[in-house]
Design an enzyme around this catalytic site. Sequence first.
Site, mmCIF file in Angstrom:
data_model
loop_
_atom_site.group_PDB
_atom_site.id
_atom_site.type_symbol
_atom_site.label_atom_id
_atom_site.label_comp_id
_atom_site.label_asym_id
_atom_site.label_seq_id
_atom_site.Cartn_x
_atom_site.Cartn_y
_atom_site.Cartn_z
ATOM 1 N N GLU A 89 0.193 -9.128 8.228
ATOM 2 C CA GLU A 89 0.630 -7.848 8.529
ATOM 3 C C GLU A 89 1.490 -6.958 7.505
ATOM 4 O O GLU A 89 1.615 -5.847 7.513
ATOM 5 C CB GLU A 89 1.005 -7.624 9.969
ATOM 6 C CG GLU A 89 -0.251 -7.283 10.979
ATOM 7 C CD GLU A 89 -1.099 -6.345 10.707
ATOM 8 O OE1 GLU A 89 -0.584 -4.954 10.397
ATOM 9 O OE2 GLU A 89 -2.312 -6.521 10.728
ATOM 10 N N ASP A 104 -7.565 2.332 -26.086
ATOM 11 C CA ASP A 104 -7.977 2.242 -24.735
ATOM 12 C C ASP A 104 -8.046 3.430 -23.791
ATOM 13 O O ASP A 104 -7.270 4.098 -24.135
ATOM 14 C CB ASP A 104 -7.472 1.277 -23.966
ATOM 15 C CG ASP A 104 -7.799 -0.278 -24.253
ATOM 16 O OD1 ASP A 104 -8.719 -0.264 -24.837
ATOM 17 O OD2 ASP A 104 -7.056 -1.277 -24.009
ATOM 18 N N ARG A 153 -1.584 -7.850 -21.436
ATOM 19 C CA ARG A 153 -2.657 -7.529 -22.791
ATOM 20 C C ARG A 153 -1.804 -6.587 -23.508
ATOM 21 O O ARG A 153 -2.366 -6.347 -25.030
ATOM 22 C CB ARG A 153 -3.896 -7.211 -22.248
ATOM 23 C CG ARG A 153 -4.122 -5.929 -21.522
ATOM 24 C CD ARG A 153 -5.270 -5.455 -21.175
ATOM 25 N NE ARG A 153 -6.178 -5.099 -21.895
ATOM 26 C CZ ARG A 153 -6.447 -4.268 -22.717
ATOM 27 N NH1 ARG A 153 -5.499 -3.237 -22.632
ATOM 28 N NH2 ARG A 153 -7.464 -4.397 -23.544
ATOM 29 N N PRO A 181 0.831 -1.185 -0.034
ATOM 30 C CA PRO A 181 0.103 -0.182 -0.118
ATOM 31 C C PRO A 181 0.828 1.133 0.011
ATOM 32 O O PRO A 181 0.319 2.249 -0.374
ATOM 33 C CB PRO A 181 -0.859 -0.005 1.294
ATOM 34 C CG PRO A 181 -0.567 -1.611 1.720
ATOM 35 C CD PRO A 181 0.507 -2.042 1.110
HETATM 36 C C1 LIG Z 1 -3.052 -6.838 5.076
HETATM 37 S S1 LIG Z 1 -1.790 -6.288 3.954
HETATM 38 C C2 LIG Z 1 -0.697 -5.426 4.888
HETATM 39 C C3 LIG Z 1 -0.987 -3.967 5.179
HETATM 40 C C4 LIG Z 1 -0.037 -3.342 6.222
HETATM 41 N N1 LIG Z 1 -0.115 -3.666 7.346
HETATM 42 C C5 LIG Z 1 -0.069 -1.856 5.704
HETATM 43 O O1 LIG Z 1 -0.766 -1.143 6.471
HETATM 44 O O2 LIG Z 1 0.455 -1.276 4.819
HETATM 45 C C6 LIG Z 1 -1.124 -7.525 3.369
HETATM 46 C C7 LIG Z 1 -0.555 -7.331 2.027
HETATM 47 O O3 LIG Z 1 -1.504 -7.145 1.041
HETATM 48 C C8 LIG Z 1 -0.863 -6.601 -0.080
HETATM 49 N N2 LIG Z 1 -1.592 -5.245 -0.318
HETATM 50 C C9 LIG Z 1 -2.584 -4.751 0.500
HETATM 51 N N3 LIG Z 1 -3.085 -3.622 0.200
HETATM 52 C C10 LIG Z 1 -2.312 -3.491 -0.935
HETATM 53 C C11 LIG Z 1 -2.490 -2.284 -1.811
HETATM 54 N N4 LIG Z 1 -3.413 -1.021 -1.912
HETATM 55 N N5 LIG Z 1 -1.684 -2.352 -3.125
HETATM 56 C C12 LIG Z 1 -0.822 -3.537 -3.327
HETATM 57 N N6 LIG Z 1 -0.722 -4.329 -2.157
HETATM 58 C C13 LIG Z 1 -1.562 -4.579 -1.177
HETATM 59 C C14 LIG Z 1 0.509 -6.261 0.340
HETATM 60 O O4 LIG Z 1 1.124 -7.229 -0.447
HETATM 61 C C15 LIG Z 1 0.535 -6.402 1.833
HETATM 62 O O5 LIG Z 1 1.784 -6.581 2.293
#
Ligand SMILES: C[S@@+](CC[C@H](N)C(=O)[O-])C[C@H]1O[C@@H](n2cnc3c(N)ncnc32)[C@H](O)[C@@H]1O
Length: 243
Positions: A115, A167, A152, A88
Amino acid sequence: MRIDVLSLFPNMFAPMRESIIGKAIERQLVDFNVVDFRNFTENKHHNVDDVIYGGGQGMLLTPQPIYSAMDYVEQTAGNRGRVILLDPAGRTFDQKMAEELAQEEHLTFIAGHYEGYDERIRDLVTDEISLGDFVLTGGELGSMVIIDATVRLLDEALGDDMSAVDDSFSTGLLEYPQYTRPADFKGKKVPDVLMSGHHAKIAEWRKKEALRRTYLRRPDLLASYELDVDEKKLLTEVKREEN
Ligand SMILES: C[S@@+](CC[C@H](N)C(=O)[O-])C[C@H]1O[C@@H](n2cnc3c(N)ncnc32)[C@H](O)[C@@H]1O
């Protein structure tokens, strides 16, 4: 192109066997591999996560299995390619990034879970990418979204009767409205110009409607779009008609 995904949930990648991406893999345009990094643990119970130093809820992915899985990718492919961490905190994914990734020979994705990651895992990566300002349970869906948008764009992936050229976002604008048969559906008619056979008029209509849609729904895109003289005129007309 070769694509590796480091994930604890290989079964989540079933959608990659379907439709256009499935065909691209079948036709060997893409060599797609999911590497379950639990197989690379060096502890007795095959644990991939552990408690967080300093306290806090949940468990973090430990570095060792991911580092070892990355070595495995390097051994089998000869390189790690561009290494993308789904996170994120990363740059928000967009069409430009898909176009950039489509130029690469090898992409390796690290899909997190729980997490998140031990911070030292970030030392392995070239890019950190987010899908947007929300939190998913894991990086699997995110990596599939990026793979889909990227694959794609590969030559031949879409087949002869499809094109990514017009697109939304590829042109810098949203795509214009499109219609197929019938010409009249329950009194809702296809615009006459589209059935006129007049190519220049059709092209102008499409440009104007792409500008209208972008102006109404995503005016932020227009800020970075360089309008030519004709487009300026069309956008002025759109603004007059809409305000
Ligand atoms: C539950 S999330 C962990 C979030 C982390 N504790 C934080 O607050 O940033 C678990 C995993 O989901 C993926 N993930 C969650 N949200 C994402 C997003 N918006 N974009 C990309 N990957 C995401 C990532 O690989 C992350 O390590």
